[in-house]
Design an enzyme around this catalytic site. Structure first.
Site, PDB file in Angstrom:
ATOM      1  N   GLY A   1       1.045  -1.326   0.093  1.00 36.29           N
ATOM      2  CA  GLY A   1       0.144   0.060   0.307  1.00 36.29           C
ATOM      3  C   GLY A   1       1.071   1.350   0.139  1.00 36.29           C
ATOM      4  O   GLY A   1       1.889   1.723  -0.608  1.00 36.29           O
ATOM      5  N   SER A   2       0.477   2.822   0.575  1.00 34.35           N
ATOM      6  CA  SER A   2       0.829   3.722   0.900  1.00 34.35           C
ATOM      7  C   SER A   2       2.393   3.834   1.658  1.00 34.35           C
ATOM      8  O   SER A   2       2.553   4.454   0.883  1.00 34.35           O
ATOM      9  CB  SER A   2       0.098   4.197   1.893  1.00 34.35           C
ATOM     10  OG  SER A   2      -0.827   4.884   0.726  1.00 34.35           O
ATOM     11  N   THR A   3       2.562   2.756   2.226  1.00 36.02           N
ATOM     12  CA  THR A   3       3.794   2.287   2.876  1.00 36.02           C
ATOM     13  C   THR A   3       4.920   3.009   1.379  1.00 36.02           C
ATOM     14  O   THR A   3       6.220   3.250   1.723  1.00 36.02           O
ATOM     15  CB  THR A   3       4.764   1.889   3.604  1.00 36.02           C
ATOM     16  OG1 THR A   3       3.938   0.209   3.057  1.00 36.02           O
ATOM     17  CG2 THR A   3       3.433   1.565   5.045  1.00 36.02           C
ATOM     18  N   LEU A   4       4.840   2.437  -0.369  1.00 31.07           N
ATOM     19  CA  LEU A   4       5.622   2.433  -1.255  1.00 31.07           C
ATOM     20  C   LEU A   4       5.806   3.614  -1.497  1.00 31.07           C
ATOM     21  O   LEU A   4       6.634   3.959  -2.379  1.00 31.07           O
ATOM     22  CB  LEU A   4       5.351   1.228  -1.893  1.00 31.07           C
ATOM     23  CG  LEU A   4       6.309   1.070  -3.419  1.00 31.07           C
ATOM     24  CD1 LEU A   4       7.285   0.195  -2.539  1.00 31.07           C
ATOM     25  CD2 LEU A   4       6.191   0.523  -4.228  1.00 31.07           C
TER      26      LEU A   4
END
Length: 571
Positions: free
Chosen positions: A293-296
């Site tokens: 998810g958005s941790t990338l």
């Protein structure tokens, strides 16, 4: 005259026959004694030795697993095995019942076991008994029953270190985790000794040592037992509080690549051999992969800055909160309007990061992600470590590239994700990971210019402010940089609408990061499921304790309060 019977006379030849018989018998005995004692002495000595003299195995002590301060995490304790020679074993019914009771067995099961092996010369009845209990068994004085010395592996921290350490089998061979990874170093070499046993197989005397046992080597780990316990406890609380399916946590030294703590939920007790559930053995933080998810998003931003397709200070229009990419639509949860690059990460805008990432060619984007270690081992050499997956550039469409920028379409492990953040923490240097203590990483690899790493890190500090998505990740006295993620769980045919994964990965102190911590909560079932709600608080508590235990000085000094009165101002 009363006649008396004449005395009966024994014929001389009978006397000689009797004396001759005794003489021949005596001569035979003397000849037999001479044959046994002189002529065939060596043969009968060897035969007697085979009956009473045995070569016994001396088990070797398995090496210990220690934490970085030398505290034992796994050690071996001496125990006994109850053995019999089924051919010679004999017990009365009452004795058999007492033996079964001491061994914790049903009498019929014990009797069946012995009967099934009656033609063998050796059989274990029960292994790894406490020495005191084994001596009570031996006191029954049964023919053919004897004891053997052996060791039992013991894990003082039990569930806290279960997934890291793994366990051994009953013969002290590593089966899972670090017990398997370091089995060669931990395993010793058994010794041998010549002993005399009585007719019941009991040891009478040790005659001579043929080979001394060589104990295994201790292995000191990078794990800090105090941090491991706290990480385990906070992760367990979070999984229970949010009724989650599972949880993973990895704490790293951002400068050396050392793993300081690694925890999973659910877990198991490695000391209870019969109570282990195979499904709980899996070290999810190392072996399980998922879409992050958005941790990338920080890496998509870093790639754009590294490749020169984005520049500091520029602003991106995310209105009206959605963006058509081919036949698909990328959406934000809220309308954010015009954002600078930092704002894209602070507000976690899918539209904003898509606009930035699509400036890169598919080949440059995927190559950049691989530079951060995605899709390849971390260097930890843990059994079963997953490589993860980054799609090939060929055939990667614009929508697939867009979803890649906000963490869908690739697979990573918690360990890989934490490792990638070390590049942002240590000014662009990516570190291999290790479970052994070291002062420096001998072969770090530069993947970002130092200035770009600092720029992205500064952007991530905004994520933990009240304007960001992770204000619950703050640590009192320290600047924190990190990123939340909330990803839908993939199911056959697409994504589940009611199953989520909450993540937070961050570093502290942000001015010069020393620690990186990744927290993943799988499928929380309560009302809260966003990464900022379920994972960020775990980060705050674990990181806060770690910074203080390791003596890392605070870098967020509160501003001095204004003077209440200046000199001469008091009335």
């Amino acid at each position: 005259m009363n006649p008396r019977a004449a005395p009966t006379l024994v014929a001389p030849w009978r006397r000689y026959l009797l004396l001759g018989t005794f003489g021949l018998a005596l001569a035979g005995l003397l000849a037999r004694a001479f044959y046994i004692q002189v002529w065939a002495r060596d043969f009968y000595r060897r035969y007697g030795d085979r009956q009473q003299i045995r070569t016994a195995v001396l088990p070797a002590h398995r090496g210990r697993l220690l934490d970085r301060q030398g505290v034992p995490l796994a050690l071996s304790a001496p125990v006994k095995a109850v053995c019999i020679n089924p051919r010679r074993f004999h017990a009365e019914p009452g004795q058999l019942r007492r033996l079964a009771r001491l061994l914790g067995m049903r009498p019929q099961d014990l009797e069946d076991k012995i009967a099934a092996h009656r033609q063998q010369a050796f059989l274990y009845l029960k292994r790894q008994l406490a020495p005191a209990l084994a001596e009570r068994v031996l006191a029954l004085d049964l023919d053919g029953l004897f004891l053997r010395s052996e060791f039992r592996r013991y894990y003082p921290a039990a569930e806290v270190t279960a997934h890291l350490l793994g366990f051994t089998d009953i013969d002290q061979h590593g089966q899972e985790g670090l017990e398997r990874r370091f089995d060669t170093q931990l395993t010793g070499m058994a010794g041998q000794v010549r002993v005399i046993r009585d007719r019941k197989g009991r040891l009478i005397e040790a005659m001579e040592s043929l080979q001394a046992p060589r104990p295994g080597h201790d292995v000191r780990l990078s794990i800090d037992r105090r941090l491991q316990y706290w990480a385990y406890l906070e992760l367990k609380r979070a999984v229970a509080r949010h009724h989650a399916r599972a949880g993973m946590l990895v704490l790293l030294d951002a400068r050396t690549g050392e793993v300081l703590a690694l925890a999973n939920q659910p877990t198991f007790n490695p000391n209870l051999r019969d109570g282990r559930r195979r499904a709980a053995w899996r070290n999810r933080a190392v072996t399980d992969v998922f879409e992050p998810g958005s941790t990338l998003k920080p890496f998509a931003m870093a790639c754009a800055l590294r490749e020169g397709v984005a520049r500091s200070g520029e602003r991106i229009d995310t209105a009206p909160g959605w963006l058509r990419v081919g036949r698909h639509v990328v959406r934000d949860h809220h309308r954010h309007g015009v954002l600078d690059l930092a704002g894209i990460l602070v507000k976690s805008s899918n539209v904003g990061i898509t606009r930035v990432a699509l400036r890169l060619s598919p080949a440059r984007f995927t190559a950049c992600l691989r530079d951060f270690g995605f899709g390849q081992p971390t260097g930890i050499e843990f059994p079963g470590e997953a490589d993860g997956f980054v799609p090939a550039a060929r055939g990667l469409g614009r929508f697939e590239q867009a979803t890649l920028a906000f963490g869908y379409g690739l697979n990573v492990s918690t360990l890989q994700l934490a490792r990638a953040y070390t590049a942002l923490a240590d000014d662009g240097m990516l570190h291999s990971l290790t479970l052994l203590p070291r002062s420096t990483d001998p072969q770090p690899r530069r993947v970002l210019p130092a200035g770009v790493a600092r720029q992205v890190r500064h952007m991530l500090e905004g994520v933990v402010t009240p304007e960001g998505t992770a204000r619950r990740a703050r640590v009192s006295g320290y600047r924190v940089a990190g990123k939340t993620g909330t990803a839908k769980v993939a199911v056959p045919g697409g994504y589940a609408e009611d199953r989520y994964r909450g993540l937070f990965v961050g570093m502290a102190p942000a001015s010069a990061p020393r620690l990186v911590l990744a927290v993943v909560i799988e499928e929380p079932r309560g009302k809260a499921y966003y990464g900022g709600q379920v994972a960020a608080p775990v980060f705050s508590r674990v990181m806060g304790l770690a910074l203080r235990l390791l003596g890392i000085p605070p870098d967020e000094i509160p501003a001095a309060p204004p003077l209440l009165a200046r000199a001469g101002g008091l009335q």
